[in-house]
Write an enzyme that holds these catalytic residues in place. Sequence first.
Site, mmCIF file in Angstrom:
data_model
loop_
_atom_site.group_PDB
_atom_site.id
_atom_site.type_symbol
_atom_site.label_atom_id
_atom_site.label_comp_id
_atom_site.label_asym_id
_atom_site.label_seq_id
_atom_site.Cartn_x
_atom_site.Cartn_y
_atom_site.Cartn_z
ATOM 1 C CD GLU A 62 -8.502 3.906 1.436
ATOM 2 O OE1 GLU A 62 -7.864 3.239 2.347
ATOM 3 O OE2 GLU A 62 -8.637 3.683 0.305
ATOM 4 C CB CYS A 68 -6.809 -0.157 1.943
ATOM 5 S SG CYS A 68 -7.766 0.154 0.462
HETATM 6 P P1 NAP Z 1 2.821 6.886 0.627
HETATM 7 O O1 NAP Z 1 4.304 7.085 1.052
HETATM 8 O O2 NAP Z 1 1.879 7.503 1.767
HETATM 9 O O3 NAP Z 1 2.745 7.958 -0.561
HETATM 10 C C1 NAP Z 1 1.505 8.391 -1.172
HETATM 11 C C2 NAP Z 1 1.779 9.494 -1.942
HETATM 12 O O4 NAP Z 1 1.859 10.604 -0.988
HETATM 13 C C3 NAP Z 1 3.071 9.624 -2.732
HETATM 14 O O5 NAP Z 1 2.798 10.328 -3.967
HETATM 15 C C4 NAP Z 1 3.823 10.460 -1.929
HETATM 16 O O6 NAP Z 1 4.760 11.229 -2.624
HETATM 17 C C5 NAP Z 1 3.045 11.205 -1.255
HETATM 18 N N1 NAP Z 1 3.353 11.730 0.259
HETATM 19 C C6 NAP Z 1 3.735 10.733 1.170
HETATM 20 N N2 NAP Z 1 4.368 11.311 2.313
HETATM 21 C C7 NAP Z 1 4.108 12.751 2.114
HETATM 22 C C8 NAP Z 1 4.468 13.909 2.759
HETATM 23 N N3 NAP Z 1 5.013 13.790 4.078
HETATM 24 N N4 NAP Z 1 4.271 15.156 2.020
HETATM 25 C C9 NAP Z 1 3.767 15.170 0.769
HETATM 26 N N5 NAP Z 1 3.374 14.131 0.038
HETATM 27 C C10 NAP Z 1 3.558 12.833 0.719
HETATM 28 O O7 NAP Z 1 2.279 5.856 0.153
HETATM 29 P P2 NAP Z 1 2.892 4.845 -1.204
HETATM 30 O O8 NAP Z 1 4.199 5.160 -1.478
HETATM 31 O O9 NAP Z 1 1.732 4.465 -1.962
HETATM 32 O O10 NAP Z 1 2.985 3.357 -0.270
HETATM 33 C C11 NAP Z 1 3.763 3.406 1.014
HETATM 34 C C12 NAP Z 1 3.005 2.786 1.970
HETATM 35 O O11 NAP Z 1 1.867 3.128 1.903
HETATM 36 C C13 NAP Z 1 2.845 1.289 1.858
HETATM 37 O O12 NAP Z 1 3.899 0.263 2.428
HETATM 38 C C14 NAP Z 1 1.649 0.982 2.708
HETATM 39 O O13 NAP Z 1 1.876 0.935 4.175
HETATM 40 C C15 NAP Z 1 0.725 2.403 2.773
HETATM 41 N N6 NAP Z 1 -0.205 2.024 1.553
HETATM 42 C C16 NAP Z 1 -1.617 1.965 2.363
HETATM 43 C C17 NAP Z 1 -2.580 1.984 1.255
HETATM 44 C C18 NAP Z 1 -3.838 1.617 2.030
HETATM 45 O O14 NAP Z 1 -4.761 1.925 1.247
HETATM 46 N N7 NAP Z 1 -4.348 1.788 3.184
HETATM 47 C C19 NAP Z 1 -2.648 2.089 -0.135
HETATM 48 C C20 NAP Z 1 -1.356 2.258 -0.461
HETATM 49 C C21 NAP Z 1 -0.019 2.261 0.234
HETATM 50 P P3 NAP Z 1 6.201 10.650 -3.143
HETATM 51 O O15 NAP Z 1 6.274 9.183 -3.342
HETATM 52 O O16 NAP Z 1 6.506 11.386 -4.327
HETATM 53 O O17 NAP Z 1 7.011 10.912 -1.859
#
Ligand code: NAP
Length: 527
Positions: free
Chosen positions: A264, A301
């Site tokens: 999601e 989201c």
């Molecule tokens: P994220 O960067 O997507 O990370 C979420 C989880 O996935 C973390 O545990 C991260 O691990 C892991 N992950 C990310 N990229 C990966 C990859 N290439 N390979 C393997 N694992 C990976 O999201 P976030 O840290 O929660 O927030 C960052 C951004 O996500 C926000 O600025 C926002 O834009 C977006 N976000 C969107 C929603 C939504 O519902 N639409 C919700 C939350 C966040 P690590 O952190 O250990 O690297």
Amino acid sequence: MITGKNYIGNLLSSTSKVTFKTFNPQTNLENEIDYSEASNIEIEKAVELATAAFKIFRSMPGVKKSKFLNEIANEIEALGDNMIQVYCSESGLSKERALNERGRTIFQLRSFAKLVEEGSWVEASIDKSDPNRQPIPKVDIRKMLVPLGPVVVFGASNFPLAYSTAGGDTAAALAAGCPVIVKSHPMHTGTGELVASAIIKAAATTGMPNGVFSNLNSNGIEVGVSLVNHPQVKAVGFTGSIAGGRALYDIASKRPEPIPVFAEMGSVNPVVMLPKAVKQKKNEWAKTYAKSITLGSGQFCTNPGLLLGIKGVDLSHFIQVLSEEIVKIEPTCMLHPAIKGAFENGKAKIQDQQGIRTTGSFDTAIASNYGRQAIVTVEGAHFLANKTLHQEVFGPFSMVVQCENSQQLEEIIEHLEGQLTGTVLGEKGELKKYEKIVSALQNRVGRIIFNGVPTGVEVCASMVHGGPYPASTDSRFTAVGINSIKRWVRPFSFQSWPDSSLPDALKNENPLRISRYVDGKQTKEKN
Ligand code: NAP
């Protein structure tokens, strides 16, 4: 030095010397505890235990799984104020929000407990044999849903409880009969570890096999990548960025045995303002939307990031009021400096684009990790020509698009990527008058709202929290509500199988008294 550990089944473990800390965005300081990064040995052991646990857990009666889920809820409640304090110190979110989210988490667990105790969710279907059928006799075929196997869950940064360790994905997977390995979110590892301790206690009290749940800490992508690549992992749940979700989806589909990834991800949640809403209720909607855009620092989201209306004095007036109202609202703390940084960069990138005008922006000095809300506006033609303007800015930010006419509004909707929600503001009669616009919107989203705001996702059976890509990787499923269990199961048929060896859900006597589809009729009767 206190070290936070990984739960490898019921064993607390920290074999790696690599550690990391969480961060308190309110104080702008690191929290004290060091968390041990999960090692390859721990990853391997967690998957091995989950695989062994699945052999028992997959056919566990619904009543037993129900007790487990209810006991997790009890244990989370018993964590009391300590967990709430850790939650606040790792997220910058308020105590009130923490309590609400805990309530939602417990409600979700108890809803799944009720679902599996009742049992009809397995969609049992029975087509009895007919040896006299001509020209070919009919065989006995019976179908039900069965669990996929060990599931890896990636918790969300913006919901440390309700969409993380014991959140919707975990509750649904356990209810289905799938062991869960959580890749804990590095921004709230302490909250995750406490919740994991509650799940492990509940598993012991209710006699679950060791390995039904593990919790792995990590501050980098390697642990998650190893888990998704592991041959014994059979499905993945994810909430977060499009980049993260897509990367995991690609990894999973390139495995020798590809597996489903239910991610999601991003959404700008378009809001269509039909002419009568703009003419008659512009002040009310401007005030309501100023609140919705800034709710939780815009870190939902379902945050309304795109407002679409038809150019004119009324829309200009709406933009003016919205821009005035939004700067009256006190900014709030964002989840982490990295999220705040991504918000500021995303906002600046949009503001630099051709044709963008900033009409409202909170510019007074604020504390370090607080998000400054902003409203921008753009003409429909510029929006259509520039895909950068279609991207989500995660935080308190929204763009108003001034369309030339209703044809352009429809064209814009048709060019949007998939979205979690779409909202229509207007009068009932306008739904008919603008049916092409409404129909175009319906084709792009998972949920459509009339005269409301998209923020606030009710947990109930009729909720769809998902939508066409990139809102989610599989628009056929919801990530919220009891039907999210369907992500973790597959349909399975028994042909000519002896009644005594069938699962209870498919036996002639219907011992579970569940609702089944027997020879074309829904019934709770025995055969
Ligand atoms: P994220 O960067 O997507 O990370 C979420 C989880 O996935 C973390 O545990 C991260 O691990 C892991 N992950 C990310 N990229 C990966 C990859 N290439 N390979 C393997 N694992 C990976 O999201 P976030 O840290 O929660 O927030 C960052 C951004 O996500 C926000 O600025 C926002 O834009 C977006 N976000 C969107 C929603 C939504 O519902 N639409 C919700 C939350 C966040 P690590 O952190 O250990 O690297």
